[in-house]
Design a protein around this motif. Structure first.
Motif, mmCIF file in Angstrom:
data_model
loop_
_atom_site.group_PDB
_atom_site.id
_atom_site.type_symbol
_atom_site.label_atom_id
_atom_site.label_comp_id
_atom_site.label_asym_id
_atom_site.label_seq_id
_atom_site.Cartn_x
_atom_site.Cartn_y
_atom_site.Cartn_z
ATOM 1 N N ALA A 110 0.823 -1.207 0.000
ATOM 2 C CA ALA A 110 0.000 0.000 0.000
ATOM 3 C C ALA A 110 0.862 1.264 0.000
ATOM 4 N N ALA A 111 0.365 2.272 -0.667
ATOM 5 C CA ALA A 111 1.007 3.588 -0.705
ATOM 6 C C ALA A 111 -0.110 4.607 -0.878
ATOM 7 N N GLY A 112 0.244 5.865 -0.789
ATOM 8 C CA GLY A 112 -0.763 6.898 -0.986
ATOM 9 C C GLY A 112 -0.122 8.251 -1.197
ATOM 10 N N LEU A 113 -0.922 9.160 -1.672
ATOM 11 C CA LEU A 113 -0.415 10.501 -1.941
ATOM 12 C C LEU A 113 0.004 11.206 -0.651
ATOM 13 N N ALA A 114 -0.602 10.845 0.466
ATOM 14 C CA ALA A 114 -0.250 11.467 1.751
ATOM 15 C C ALA A 114 1.226 11.259 2.088
ATOM 16 N N SER A 115 1.821 10.173 1.602
ATOM 17 C CA SER A 115 3.233 9.910 1.909
ATOM 18 C C SER A 115 4.169 10.908 1.225
ATOM 19 N N PHE A 116 3.631 11.692 0.276
ATOM 20 C CA PHE A 116 4.430 12.698 -0.417
ATOM 21 C C PHE A 116 4.211 14.099 0.156
ATOM 22 N N ARG A 117 3.428 14.205 1.218
ATOM 23 C CA ARG A 117 3.133 15.517 1.814
ATOM 24 C C ARG A 117 4.438 16.225 2.142
ATOM 25 N N GLY A 118 4.509 17.505 1.819
ATOM 26 C CA GLY A 118 5.726 18.278 2.041
ATOM 27 C C GLY A 118 6.626 18.316 0.819
ATOM 28 N N GLN A 119 6.274 17.534 -0.211
ATOM 29 C CA GLN A 119 7.030 17.514 -1.460
ATOM 30 C C GLN A 119 6.124 17.960 -2.600
ATOM 31 N N ALA A 120 6.683 18.640 -3.563
ATOM 32 C CA ALA A 120 5.938 18.896 -4.790
ATOM 33 C C ALA A 120 5.863 17.573 -5.548
ATOM 34 N N VAL A 121 4.726 17.312 -6.179
ATOM 35 C CA VAL A 121 4.504 16.046 -6.884
ATOM 36 C C VAL A 121 3.907 16.311 -8.254
ATOM 37 N N LEU A 122 4.493 15.702 -9.266
ATOM 38 C CA LEU A 122 3.929 15.693 -10.608
ATOM 39 C C LEU A 122 3.358 14.289 -10.804
ATOM 40 N N LEU A 123 2.038 14.170 -10.753
ATOM 41 C CA LEU A 123 1.345 12.887 -10.800
ATOM 42 C C LEU A 123 0.674 12.716 -12.154
ATOM 43 N N THR A 124 1.089 11.700 -12.898
ATOM 44 C CA THR A 124 0.459 11.380 -14.177
ATOM 45 C C THR A 124 -0.408 10.146 -14.007
ATOM 46 N N VAL A 125 -1.674 10.262 -14.365
ATOM 47 C CA VAL A 125 -2.599 9.126 -14.343
ATOM 48 C C VAL A 125 -2.680 8.610 -15.774
ATOM 49 N N TRP A 126 -2.443 7.321 -15.939
ATOM 50 C CA TRP A 126 -2.296 6.733 -17.266
ATOM 51 C C TRP A 126 -2.761 5.283 -17.258
ATOM 52 N N ALA A 127 -2.747 4.652 -18.432
ATOM 53 C CA ALA A 127 -3.076 3.225 -18.570
ATOM 54 C C ALA A 127 -2.306 2.650 -19.753
ATOM 55 N N THR A 128 -2.050 1.360 -19.692
ATOM 56 C CA THR A 128 -1.288 0.705 -20.761
ATOM 57 C C THR A 128 -2.048 0.681 -22.078
ATOM 58 N N TRP A 129 -3.358 0.662 -22.033
ATOM 59 C CA TRP A 129 -4.167 0.605 -23.250
ATOM 60 C C TRP A 129 -4.303 1.976 -23.917
ATOM 61 N N CYS A 130 -3.832 3.004 -23.273
ATOM 62 C CA CYS A 130 -3.912 4.380 -23.778
ATOM 63 C C CYS A 130 -2.666 4.671 -24.613
ATOM 64 N N TRP A 131 -2.828 4.795 -25.937
ATOM 65 C CA TRP A 131 -1.676 4.988 -26.814
ATOM 66 C C TRP A 131 -0.971 6.309 -26.546
ATOM 67 N N SER A 132 -1.718 7.348 -26.221
ATOM 68 C CA SER A 132 -1.097 8.637 -25.884
ATOM 69 C C SER A 132 -0.246 8.502 -24.629
ATOM 70 N N CYS A 133 -0.730 7.724 -23.674
ATOM 71 C CA CYS A 133 0.019 7.501 -22.435
ATOM 72 C C CYS A 133 1.340 6.802 -22.738
ATOM 73 N N ARG A 134 1.269 5.794 -23.576
ATOM 74 C CA ARG A 134 2.479 5.058 -23.960
ATOM 75 C C ARG A 134 3.493 5.995 -24.609
ATOM 76 N N GLU A 135 2.987 6.930 -25.411
ATOM 77 C CA GLU A 135 3.859 7.853 -26.120
ATOM 78 C C GLU A 135 4.593 8.788 -25.162
ATOM 79 N N GLU A 136 3.925 9.213 -24.086
ATOM 80 C CA GLU A 136 4.555 10.191 -23.206
ATOM 81 C C GLU A 136 5.366 9.585 -22.060
ATOM 82 N N MET A 137 5.213 8.304 -21.791
ATOM 83 C CA MET A 137 5.922 7.686 -20.659
ATOM 84 C C MET A 137 7.441 7.839 -20.745
ATOM 85 N N PRO A 138 8.079 7.633 -21.891
ATOM 86 C CA PRO A 138 9.533 7.816 -21.941
ATOM 87 C C PRO A 138 9.963 9.240 -21.577
#
Length: 166
Positions: free
Chosen positions: A34-62
């Protein structure tokens, strides 16, 4: 579609404050713990929500992985949250295929993050300041590792929060 073409259709950063408690967002590490966003409190976070079936997501992951490497521990923490129902079973092979080994990737097989973060399409990336406020939101593919994008993130983090909280 090329990355440049996708960028021409992408919506600019949406800085509309979204009051919500994103600290309640829970997810899993690739090993199932288990993990959660609360564990990053105090840090700036760039969070990308994605999926393997999403071709645009695959393109931007690298590019996201290259941004993570280039920051070398400096803010923001870059994390990718997969909403694939099959979790690590489908995520790990894609990461191998894309040769992505060092990007922090988490799993949300329930897809709860989509509702909690008011996400309407993938990929969606949200920048949270160290205080937990949402500083920016982008829809679609981005060249995360290119100077204009890095400068935009830095500028958003330098600004005082405009409301909303994690």
């Amino acid at each position: 579609m090329t990355l440049a073409a996708a960028l021409s259709y992408a919506v600019v950063a949406d800085r509309t404050p979204r009051p919500r408690n994103a600290d309640a967002l829970m997810f899993q590490r690739l090993d199932g713990s288990a993990a959660g966003l609360a564990s990053f409190r105090g840090q700036a976070v760039l969070l990308t929500v994605w999926a393997t079936w999403c071709w645009s997501c695959r393109e931007e992951m690298p590019a996201l992985a290259r941004l993570h490497r280039s920051l070398d521990g400096r803010p923001p923490a870059v994390i990718a949250l997969s909403v694939d129902r099959d979790g690590a079973e489908v995520v790990e092979p894609l990461l191998d295929q894309l040769n992505i080994a060092d990007l922090p990737v988490y799993l949300d097989p329930t897809g709860a993050s989509v509702g909690q973060l008011s996400i309407s399409g993938l990929p969606t990336t949200i920048l949270f300041g160290p205080d937990g406020s949402e500083r920016g939101r982008w829809f679609g593919v981005r060249a995360w590792d290119e100077k204009p994008m890095i400068d935009e993130i830095a500028a958003l983090l330098a600004r005082a929060p405009q409301g909303g909280a994690r």
